[in-house]
Motif scaffolding. Sequence first.
Motif, PDB file in Angstrom:
ATOM      1  N   GLU A  52       0.807  -1.218   0.000  1.00 16.34           N
ATOM      2  CA  GLU A  52       0.000   0.000   0.000  1.00 16.34           C
ATOM      3  C   GLU A  52       0.842   1.271   0.000  1.00 16.34           C
ATOM      4  O   GLU A  52       0.298   2.378  -0.011  1.00 16.34           O
ATOM      5  N   GLY A  53       2.166   1.125   0.047  1.00 16.59           N
ATOM      6  CA  GLY A  53       3.051   2.281   0.023  1.00 16.59           C
ATOM      7  C   GLY A  53       3.205   2.977   1.362  1.00 16.59           C
ATOM      8  O   GLY A  53       3.704   4.100   1.433  1.00 16.59           O
ATOM      9  N   LYS A  54       2.790   2.332   2.440  1.00 13.85           N
ATOM     10  CA  LYS A  54       2.850   2.930   3.771  1.00 13.85           C
ATOM     11  C   LYS A  54       4.100   2.532   4.548  1.00 13.85           C
ATOM     12  O   LYS A  54       4.517   3.254   5.445  1.00 13.85           O
ATOM     13  N   LEU A  55       4.675   1.386   4.229  1.00  8.96           N
ATOM     14  CA  LEU A  55       5.863   0.900   4.923  1.00  8.96           C
ATOM     15  C   LEU A  55       7.099   1.249   4.098  1.00  8.96           C
ATOM     16  O   LEU A  55       7.192   0.886   2.926  1.00  8.96           O
ATOM     17  N   VAL A  56       8.019   1.962   4.697  1.00 10.54           N
ATOM     18  CA  VAL A  56       9.259   2.348   4.014  1.00 10.54           C
ATOM     19  C   VAL A  56      10.331   1.305   4.269  1.00 10.54           C
ATOM     20  O   VAL A  56      10.896   0.735   3.340  1.00 10.54           O
ATOM     21  N   PHE A  57      10.621   1.052   5.539  1.00 10.81           N
ATOM     22  CA  PHE A  57      11.614   0.059   5.948  1.00 10.81           C
ATOM     23  C   PHE A  57      11.159  -0.563   7.259  1.00 10.81           C
ATOM     24  O   PHE A  57      10.466   0.078   8.047  1.00 10.81           O
ATOM     25  N   ALA A  58      11.600  -1.798   7.509  1.00  9.94           N
ATOM     26  CA  ALA A  58      11.317  -2.449   8.793  1.00  9.94           C
ATOM     27  C   ALA A  58      12.317  -3.563   9.015  1.00  9.94           C
ATOM     28  O   ALA A  58      12.789  -4.190   8.058  1.00  9.94           O
ATOM     29  N   GLY A  59      12.642  -3.810  10.272  1.00  9.25           N
ATOM     30  CA  GLY A  59      13.525  -4.921  10.587  1.00  9.25           C
ATOM     31  C   GLY A  59      14.081  -4.810  11.995  1.00  9.25           C
ATOM     32  O   GLY A  59      13.858  -3.819  12.695  1.00  9.25           O
ATOM     33  N   PRO A  60      14.789  -5.855  12.405  1.00  7.48           N
ATOM     34  CA  PRO A  60      15.355  -5.881  13.762  1.00  7.48           C
ATOM     35  C   PRO A  60      16.552  -4.950  13.886  1.00  7.48           C
ATOM     36  O   PRO A  60      17.183  -4.601  12.895  1.00  7.48           O
ATOM     37  N   VAL A  61      16.838  -4.559  15.124  1.00  4.84           N
ATOM     38  CA  VAL A  61      18.046  -3.783  15.419  1.00  4.84           C
ATOM     39  C   VAL A  61      18.846  -4.536  16.479  1.00  4.84           C
ATOM     40  O   VAL A  61      18.290  -5.276  17.285  1.00  4.84           O
ATOM     41  N   SER A  62      20.149  -4.335  16.465  1.00  6.37           N
ATOM     42  CA  SER A  62      21.036  -5.024  17.408  1.00  6.37           C
ATOM     43  C   SER A  62      21.003  -4.346  18.772  1.00  6.37           C
ATOM     44  O   SER A  62      20.473  -3.245  18.935  1.00  6.37           O
ATOM     45  N   ASP A  63      21.658  -4.995  19.724  1.00  6.66           N
ATOM     46  CA  ASP A  63      21.905  -4.341  21.004  1.00  6.66           C
ATOM     47  C   ASP A  63      22.979  -3.281  20.791  1.00  6.66           C
ATOM     48  O   ASP A  63      23.462  -3.090  19.678  1.00  6.66           O
ATOM     49  N   MET A  64      23.372  -2.599  21.853  1.00  7.10           N
ATOM     50  CA  MET A  64      24.347  -1.508  21.730  1.00  7.10           C
ATOM     51  C   MET A  64      25.723  -1.981  21.260  1.00  7.10           C
ATOM     52  O   MET A  64      26.468  -1.215  20.661  1.00  7.10           O
ATOM     53  N   SER A  65      26.063  -3.243  21.517  1.00  7.75           N
ATOM     54  CA  SER A  65      27.363  -3.758  21.078  1.00  7.75           C
ATOM     55  C   SER A  65      27.380  -4.050  19.588  1.00  7.75           C
ATOM     56  O   SER A  65      28.444  -4.169  18.987  1.00  7.75           O
ATOM     57  N   GLY A  66      26.210  -4.202  18.992  1.00  5.04           N
ATOM     58  CA  GLY A  66      26.132  -4.561  17.582  1.00  5.04           C
ATOM     59  C   GLY A  66      26.280  -6.047  17.335  1.00  5.04           C
ATOM     60  O   GLY A  66      26.319  -6.488  16.195  1.00  5.04           O
ATOM     61  N   GLU A  67      26.349  -6.825  18.394  1.00  3.97           N
ATOM     62  CA  GLU A  67      26.619  -8.254  18.269  1.00  3.97           C
ATOM     63  C   GLU A  67      25.416  -9.154  18.564  1.00  3.97           C
ATOM     64  O   GLU A  67      25.430 -10.318  18.222  1.00  3.97           O
ATOM     65  N   THR A  68      24.393  -8.635  19.220  1.00 10.09           N
ATOM     66  CA  THR A  68      23.305  -9.486  19.705  1.00 10.09           C
ATOM     67  C   THR A  68      21.950  -8.905  19.323  1.00 10.09           C
ATOM     68  O   THR A  68      21.762  -7.690  19.323  1.00 10.09           O
ATOM     69  N   LEU A  69      21.011  -9.790  19.040  1.00  7.16           N
ATOM     70  CA  LEU A  69      19.617  -9.398  18.848  1.00  7.16           C
ATOM     71  C   LEU A  69      18.904  -9.538  20.183  1.00  7.16           C
ATOM     72  O   LEU A  69      19.015 -10.572  20.838  1.00  7.16           O
ATOM     73  N   GLU A  70      18.184  -8.502  20.572  1.00 10.06           N
ATOM     74  CA  GLU A  70      17.440  -8.563  21.827  1.00 10.06           C
ATOM     75  C   GLU A  70      15.940  -8.444  21.601  1.00 10.06           C
ATOM     76  O   GLU A  70      15.185  -8.258  22.539  1.00 10.06           O
ATOM     77  N   GLY A  71      15.521  -8.528  20.345  1.00 10.51           N
ATOM     78  CA  GLY A  71      14.100  -8.477  20.042  1.00 10.51           C
ATOM     79  C   GLY A  71      13.567  -7.106  19.684  1.00 10.51           C
ATOM     80  O   GLY A  71      12.397  -6.958  19.391  1.00 10.51           O
ATOM     81  N   GLU A  72      14.423  -6.089  19.706  1.00 10.62           N
ATOM     82  CA  GLU A  72      13.962  -4.761  19.314  1.00 10.62           C
ATOM     83  C   GLU A  72      13.864  -4.674  17.802  1.00 10.62           C
ATOM     84  O   GLU A  72      14.583  -5.352  17.084  1.00 10.62           O
ATOM     85  N   GLY A  73      12.973  -3.817  17.346  1.00  2.57           N
ATOM     86  CA  GLY A  73      12.832  -3.603  15.917  1.00  2.57           C
ATOM     87  C   GLY A  73      12.540  -2.144  15.625  1.00  2.57           C
ATOM     88  O   GLY A  73      12.215  -1.361  16.523  1.00  2.57           O
ATOM     89  N   MET A  74      12.670  -1.795  14.355  1.00  2.00           N
ATOM     90  CA  MET A  74      12.372  -0.448  13.905  1.00  2.00           C
ATOM     91  C   MET A  74      11.511  -0.551  12.655  1.00  2.00           C
ATOM     92  O   MET A  74      11.770  -1.374  11.777  1.00  2.00           O
ATOM     93  N   ILE A  75      10.491   0.272  12.606  1.00  2.00           N
ATOM     94  CA  ILE A  75       9.601   0.349  11.456  1.00  2.00           C
ATOM     95  C   ILE A  75       9.536   1.814  11.051  1.00  2.00           C
ATOM     96  O   ILE A  75       9.386   2.694  11.908  1.00  2.00           O
ATOM     97  N   ILE A  76       9.646   2.066   9.769  1.00  3.48           N
ATOM     98  CA  ILE A  76       9.532   3.434   9.279  1.00  3.48           C
ATOM     99  C   ILE A  76       8.336   3.496   8.339  1.00  3.48           C
ATOM    100  O   ILE A  76       8.276   2.763   7.357  1.00  3.48           O
TER     101      ILE A  76
END
Length: 128
Positions: A52-76
């Motif tokens: 529908e053209g509403k989602l630009v980007f989406a996906g998980p983000v790492s922890d502060m170290s950049g090494e681990t996934l903690e379940g956080e995500g970002m949607i634009i």
Amino acid sequence: MPKWNDYKRMAKERGSLALELYIVNTVPAGPDADLPGTLPDHLAYQARMEQEGKLVFAGPVSDMSGETLEGEGMIIYRAPSLEEARNYAAEDPMHKKGVRTFTIRRWLINEGSFTLSVGLSTKQVDLT
């Protein structure tokens, strides 16, 4: 500090892109959150929003170290207003079912670049 709309107007006047998007930071509601059980509905919702053209980007983000996934995500999201973007996020099955919680903010894109390569015969697309 200028108000948001005043800053956006000034950015446009000086020739910046001033593209307003909306950033959703999404986190698990708790350690017992049924992320795997709601993932198929969430992904189907994301696919529909993209179509529908509403989602630009989406996906998980790492922890502060950049090494681990903690379940956080970002949607634009691309939306006509903050309230509409908030509605998009609230309707995401993971948020709607209480599996994740979210915060949302406006994002004004003024600078940057990206490269899009489309291979016509190979039907490959590369975004960098």
